[in-house]
Design a protein around this motif. Structure first.
Motif, short mmCIF file in Angstrom:
data_model
loop_
_atom_site.label_atom_id
_atom_site.label_comp_id
_atom_site.label_asym_id
_atom_site.label_seq_id
_atom_site.Cartn_x
_atom_site.Cartn_y
_atom_site.Cartn_z
N ARG A 55 121.51 108.69 89.11
CA ARG A 55 120.77 109.74 89.80
C ARG A 55 119.29 109.38 89.96
O ARG A 55 118.66 109.71 90.96
N SER A 56 118.73 108.67 88.99
CA SER A 56 117.29 108.42 88.98
C SER A 56 116.88 107.14 89.71
O SER A 56 115.70 106.86 89.84
N ASN A 57 117.86 106.36 90.17
CA ASN A 57 117.53 105.08 90.80
C ASN A 57 118.24 104.97 92.15
O ASN A 57 119.43 104.70 92.22
N LEU A 58 117.48 105.17 93.22
CA LEU A 58 118.05 105.14 94.56
C LEU A 58 118.69 103.80 94.89
O LEU A 58 119.61 103.71 95.69
N HIS A 59 118.22 102.73 94.26
CA HIS A 59 118.72 101.39 94.54
C HIS A 59 119.69 100.89 93.45
O HIS A 59 119.90 99.69 93.32
N TYR A 60 120.25 101.81 92.71
CA TYR A 60 121.22 101.46 91.67
C TYR A 60 122.38 100.69 92.27
O TYR A 60 122.92 101.06 93.32
N ARG A 61 122.78 99.60 91.61
CA ARG A 61 123.93 98.80 92.06
C ARG A 61 125.06 98.94 91.05
O ARG A 61 124.98 98.39 89.94
N PRO A 62 126.10 99.66 91.38
CA PRO A 62 127.18 99.90 90.43
C PRO A 62 128.09 98.68 90.26
O PRO A 62 128.16 97.82 91.14
#
Length: 347
Positions: free
Chosen positions: A272-279
Motif C-alpha cells: 500500500r505504501s509503495n506505488l512502485h512495489y514489485r511483487p
C-alpha cells in the motif's frame, strides 16, 4: 505469514506453540506424537502429560515444550473416524479452533499443527485437510497469527482424487496446446495462407487451421507506426495502481483482500505504501485470487509487474484451472499446489 502448508517433521518446526495430537490417556502414542516426545525429552514430557491427566475429545491442555523449538506444547485429543456420522467432523473443527484460541490466550504469534486425527485415528486425509483449512481460515479472518500445517510425507497427503484427476487433465490439455502453438508459430505458409507444416502436428487429426497473415501483418504495421512518445504517453497503470483501482471498483477493503490472499498486514502495508512495489509471482497470483479476477484480468494484473502465467509451469496451470472454474479459495488452491509439489501462494 498467515497459513503455510509445509512438509516437515513437526518436532523440528520452530513456532511459539506446537500442537500435539494427543492420546486421550496420559500415554505416548505413535506417529507424530512419538516424534514430539522424543524431541522434547520423553521422560519430562510424559511426566507433564501425567499431571494433566485424561483429556476428552477436542479438549486442550498446555505443557512446557521442553527441548522443542517452541514455548508451549498444546495437547488436543482428536476424534476417531467412525464413518462421519458420529459428530467427528464438528469435533475435529473444534480441535483446531480451541488450540488456536488457547495460543491466542497465551500471546503466541505462531503455531504449528499436524493434520489432526489423520494417522492412527484413521480420519480420511482429504476430509481432515478441508476441516483444518476451513477452521484455520475462519480464525484468520479475525485474528493475526502465523499458522503452519505440517505434513510429514507429501505422498500421504491425500486430497480429492476426482479434483486431482480434473487438474491433471487440465494440465495435459494445456501442455498439448502449448506444443501445438509452437508448431503453429514456426509453420511455413502456402499460397492460401494455410500452414504447409501443419500436417506434422499429431495432436489434432483431421483438423486444419487457416491463419490470416494479412490481418496479422496489418496489426504489426499499425503498432510500428506509433511513435515512442505516443506509446509512453499511453502507458498503463502500475501493478499497485491497478490493484488498488480494482479494490475501489469492487468496493472491497484492504483487510478483506490481504486475508483472502493469505498475506499478513505488514506485507500488505508495504504494498500500500509503495506505488512502485514489485511483487513476487506468488504474491501477485494470491492477490488475483483474492480479487476474484477472471483469467484475462489476472493476466493483465500480472503483466503490470512484468510477470506472466506460463503454460509450461504446472503451478501456473493449477492456478489457472481454479481461476477458470471460478474457485477462489486460497487454501484449497494451496493444498492442491502442495499436492503437486508446487510453491503455495501468499505466505
Amino acid at each position: 505469514m498467515p497459513l503455510r502448508i509445509v512438509r516437515n517433521d513437526i518436532s523440528r518446526v520452530r513456532a511459539d506453540a506446537i500442537v500435539n495430537s494427543a492420546n486421550k490417556n496420559p500415554v505416548c502414542g505413535g506417529g507424530a506424537e512419538y516424534h514430539i516426545y522424543e524431541a522434547a525429552g520423553y521422560d519430562k514430557l510424559l511426566a507433564a502429560r501425567e499431571k494433566i491427566g485424561v483429556l476428552d475429545v477436542a479438549e486442550v491442555a498446555v505443557s512446557s515444550a521442553f527441548a522443542l523449538k517452541a514455548k508451549y506444547l498444546i495437547h488436543v485429543v482428536g476424534p476417531k473416524w467412525n464413518g462421519g456420522e458420529s459428530g467427528e467432523t464438528s469435533a475435529l473443527a473444534s480441535c483446531y479452533r480451541r488450540a488456536l484460541e488457547k495460543a491466542l490466550e497465551l500471546g503466541c504469534e505462531s503455531i504449528a499443527f499436524p493434520l489432526i486425527s489423520s494417522g492412527v485415528f484413521r480420519f480420511p486425509k482429504d476430509s481432515a485437510l478441508k476441516i483444518a483449512l476451513q477452521a484455520i481460515g475462519e480464525f484468520l479472518q479475525s485474528h493475526e497469527m502465523d499458522v503452519q500445517l505440517v505434513v510429514f510425507d507429501r505422498k500421504a497427503f491425500d486430497v480429492s482424487e476426482e479434483l486431482c484427476d480434473d487438474i491433471r487433465a487440465y494440465i495435459d490439455d494445456n501442455y498439448v496446446r502449448e506444443r501445438y502453438s509452437g508448431v503453429r508459430e514456426s509453420a511455413r505458409w502456402n499460397e492460401n495462407g494455410v500452414s504447409a507444416d501443419f500436417e506434422k502436428c499429431d495432436f489434432y487429426e483431421n483438423s486444419f487451421v487457416v491463419f490470416n497473415r494479412a490481418e496479422a501483418s496489418h496489426a504489426i504495421y499499425e503498432q510500428e507506426e506509433k511513435s515512442l512518445e505516443e506509446m509512453l504517453a499511453t502507458a498503463g497503470e502500475t501493478f499497485c495502481g491497478k490493484l488498488f483501482s480494482i479494490i475501489r471498483e469492487k468496493n472491497l477493503d484492504d483487510v478483506e483482500i490481504y486475508k483472502r490472499a493469505n498475506l499478513d498486514r505488514k506485507h500488505f502495508s508495504k504494498i500500500r505504501s509503495n506505488l512502485h512495489y514489485r511483487p513476487t509471482k506468488k504474491t501477485a497470483l494470491a492477490l488475483a485470487i483474492a480479487l476474484r479476477l477472471n483469467l484475462d484480468e489476472a493476466k493483465d494484473l500480472l503483466s503490470r509487474a512484468e510477470l506472466a502465467l506460463s503454460p509450461s509451469n504446472k503451478g501456473d496451470l493449477i492456478v489457472s484451472y481454479f481461476i477458470t472454474h471460478k474457485k477462489y479459495d486460497i487454501w484449497e488452491i494451496n493444498s492442491m499446489l502442495f499436492k503437486f509439489g508446487q510453491p503455495t501462494l501468499g505466505a
